[in-house]
Scaffold this motif. Structure first.
Motif, PDB file in Angstrom:
ATOM      1  N   PHE A   1      -6.031   8.805  -6.725  1.00  0.00           N
ATOM      2  CA  PHE A   1      -5.653   7.578  -6.023  1.00  0.00           C
ATOM      3  C   PHE A   1      -6.868   6.836  -5.463  1.00  0.00           C
ATOM      4  CE2 PHE A   1      -1.594   9.762  -6.275  1.00  0.00           C
ATOM      5  CZ  PHE A   1      -0.809   8.720  -6.764  1.00  0.00           C
ATOM      6  N   LEU A  41       3.711   7.018  -3.755  1.00  0.00           N
ATOM      7  CA  LEU A  41       2.468   7.728  -3.475  1.00  0.00           C
ATOM      8  C   LEU A  41       2.744   9.008  -2.688  1.00  0.00           C
ATOM      9  CD1 LEU A  41      -0.670   7.897  -3.146  1.00  0.00           C
ATOM     10  CD2 LEU A  41      -0.416   6.389  -1.154  1.00  0.00           C
ATOM     11  N   LEU A  47      -6.429   2.611  -0.285  1.00  0.00           N
ATOM     12  CA  LEU A  47      -6.703   3.764  -1.153  1.00  0.00           C
ATOM     13  C   LEU A  47      -8.200   4.028  -1.260  1.00  0.00           C
ATOM     14  CD1 LEU A  47      -4.062   3.127  -3.967  1.00  0.00           C
ATOM     15  CD2 LEU A  47      -3.934   4.767  -2.066  1.00  0.00           C
TER      16      LEU A  47
END
Length: 352
Positions: free
Chosen positions: A10, A110, A71
């Motif tokens: 990520f 996520l 991120l």
């Protein structure tokens, strides 16, 4: 799957998204898999408005910018630091995503993958393109995610837990249908601003960002003001003027014309500057192109009201007037650890 592998995936996705945070996309040769995905994602951004009229290039880029900022290695490390990832539950988690703003369900997606579960994704018909392409990119970085992501086009079945987002009406159906499995059911929420009249012009411009980002369609958009009795709205409207170009967008303009006409035909007293109406109303959910307001005499009363209505409110903005409030201009820039409805999604998923 090792936690560091998931984190690294990520972080790389964040680096990929960071190429699309300005109106002029800048290709970074150090970003992996760019030859395969850069042009495809670029074209998808340009074409998103064809699939959802509210997904203009500007609004899609706003969402991408938010996720690119979130991120990073530092943010992901801080987010994960308070949890125990020793065991992966590997449960099938049904995700029913909303489609009101671009990638609105990405945090749930996520969280499922970071927690070591399997995401069974039911996309909204209003946001069907962005996440699937990002999933392809994620799988290119880490092929082992291929067994942990499923897109479900029909009726959601074969799941161990559910996170579902919808309206108050659909929530009643979700509560019934998913009652036998662990679940998080999200309903309508709105965000509010508490003002005391001492706000600067810069504060009001920042508040305009909270009002107009995504045309006001998100639960983190400010749709209600609490203002002291006798409040002068001139400074508020001066700040809003920075966003006057919003009326140039046809879908917003149509809503403005319609909702203003409804207010006037109903003999409601409103304030109006040509692109935003302000109406005194005890409700929280104002229509697009309108903001409700309510007078107060003391802040203690406001704080008591906000506590009583906490299940209707997503976030509160102010200059520190209310405990737990966030600064003006930051409602659409949540951190990874700022959970929707104040429900710790990652803890819920790790304990399945």
């Amino acid at each position: 799957m090792n936690l560091d592998v998931k984190k690294n995936t990520f972080v790389k996705l964040g680096a990929f998204l960071s190429q699309f945070t300005t109106n002029e996309f800048i290709k970074n040769n150090d970003v992996c898999h760019n030859d395969e995905f850069f042009s495809a994602f670029e074209q998808l951004i340009y074409s998103s408005v064809n699939y959802n009229g509210w997904f203009t290039e500007e609004q899609v880029l706003t969402s991408i910018r938010s996720w690119a900022d979130a991120l990073t290695q530092e943010n992901i490390d801080q987010w994960c630091s308070k949890y125990d990832f020793t065991l992966e539950p590997m449960k099938k988690v049904g995700l029913i995503l909303a489609g009101n703003i671009p990638l609105v369900g990405f945090h749930d997606f996520l969280s499922v993958l970071m927690s070591g579960n399997i995401a069974v994704v039911k996309l909204s018909s209003n946001d069907q393109k962005l996440l699937p392409l990002l999933v392809k990119y994620i799988m290119a970085i880490e092929p082992n995610f291929a067994d942990r992501i499923v897109f479900n086009e029909g009726k959601l079945e074969d799941f161990d837990a559910v996170i579902a987002t919808g309206s108050n009406n659909t929530a009643r159906y979700f509560d019934y249908y998913f009652s036998k499995v662990p679940n998080i059911i999200r309903k309508n929420r709105n965000s509010v601003a508490v003002l005391d009249g001492s706000e600067s012009h810069e504060d009001m411009v920042a508040l305009g960002k909270d009002v107009f980002t995504y045309y006001g369609l998100g639960c983190r958009n400010v749709s209600k003001l609490f203002v002291p009795t006798g409040f002068n709205f001139d400074g508020f409207y001066q700040g809003m003027f920075e966003y006057k170009d919003v009326i140039e967008y046809e879908k917003y303009s149509n809503n403005y014309d319609y909702n203003k006409a409804v207010f006037l035909m109903s003999d409601f007293k409103i304030l109006d500057n040509g692109f935003l109406t302000v109406k005194e109303d005890k409700g929280y959910s104002s229509p697009i192109s309108s903001v409700f307001f309510e007078y107060y005499d003391d802040l203690d009363t406001v704080q008591s009201r906000l506590r009583e209505d906490s299940e209707k409110i997503q976030c509160v903005v102010s200059n520190g007037l209310v405990e737990g409030s966030i600064p003006f201009g930051k409602t659409q820039e949540p951190n990874l650890w700022d959970y929707a409805d104040n429900v710790d999604t990652l803890e819920f998923l790790l304990n399945l």
